[in-house]
Design a protein around this motif. Structure first.
Motif, PDB file in Angstrom:
ATOM      1  N   GLY A 155     -62.998  64.023  12.291  1.00  0.00           N
ATOM      2  CA  GLY A 155     -62.174  64.993  11.345  1.00  0.00           C
ATOM      3  C   GLY A 155     -62.820  65.283  10.462  1.00  0.00           C
ATOM      4  N   ARG A 159     -63.619  69.021   8.903  1.00  0.00           N
ATOM      5  CA  ARG A 159     -63.025  69.649   7.808  1.00  0.00           C
ATOM      6  C   ARG A 159     -64.070  70.222   6.579  1.00  0.00           C
ATOM      7  N   TRP A 160     -65.296  69.498   6.772  1.00  0.00           N
ATOM      8  CA  TRP A 160     -66.232  69.797   5.672  1.00  0.00           C
ATOM      9  C   TRP A 160     -66.908  71.016   6.357  1.00  0.00           C
TER      10      TRP A 160
END
Length: 185
Positions: A155, A159-160
């Protein structure tokens, strides 16, 4: 998430040999949990072999994070050439622009990112990630693999900004990974 003030240090392959014991100790602690513990692919001996082989690969770099002199995490990677099995195992799932970047030597393969359990959820992984990729302007693309059920790492990478290209196996004995790509900013 409260970030902690870390001492960040960069090492090339020769310099990293001087801290190999610290690197292996961190690996042994981090991977001594299910589902890794007892899996021959994740054994310390297997990792030591992979790490020593990486020291001499083109573009090798490791970045460490220390707190009060103690290693709390590190990242390492190498240049990902276009003929590496990493790409071949993706088949047609790799974008043409990424393939062209690989052929030009512009892709950094982030092979390991580890944070000791006592220091997770404090931004250590993100600081290490950013330190290694920002320091490689000649390689604005980054790839990595993440075990498909490895949360929260999976996750975090999404997100990055990483996109999932497809699923691969590094070797017959390895688990299934999502191959992930971070395009230049």
């Amino acid at each position: 998430m409260a970030e902690i003030d870390l001492a960040i240090q960069h090492y090339d392959g020769n310099a990293a040999k001087a801290i190999v014991e610290d690197l292996v100790d961190a690996y042994a602690e981090i991977y001594n949990v299910p589902p890794y513990a007892g899996d021959p692919f994740f054994s310390v001996d297997s990792y030591v072999d992979r790490l020593h082989a990486a020291f001499t690969m083109p573009g090798f770099e490791t970045v460490t994070a220390r707190l009060d002199g103690n290693l709390v995490g590190y990242v390492h990677g190498v240049t990902l050439p276009a003929d590496k099995p990493w790409w071949i195992s993706l088949g047609d799932a790799h974008p043409d622009d990424a393939q062209a970047a690989a052929e030009a030597g512009e892709i950094f393969w982030l092979r390991e990112l580890m944070v000791r359990p006592a220091h997770t959820n404090h931004g250590v992984g993100r600081q290490l990630h950013d330190a290694v990729i920002v320091g490689r302007p000649q390689q604005p693309w980054t790839t990595l693999t993440c075990i498909i059920d490895n949360e929260p790492a999976h996750g975090a990478y999404v997100r990055w900004g990483y996109e999932i290209l497809g699923r691969i196996k590094h070797a017959p004995e390895s688990p299934v990974y999502d191959a992930m790509l971070l395009r230049p900013a």
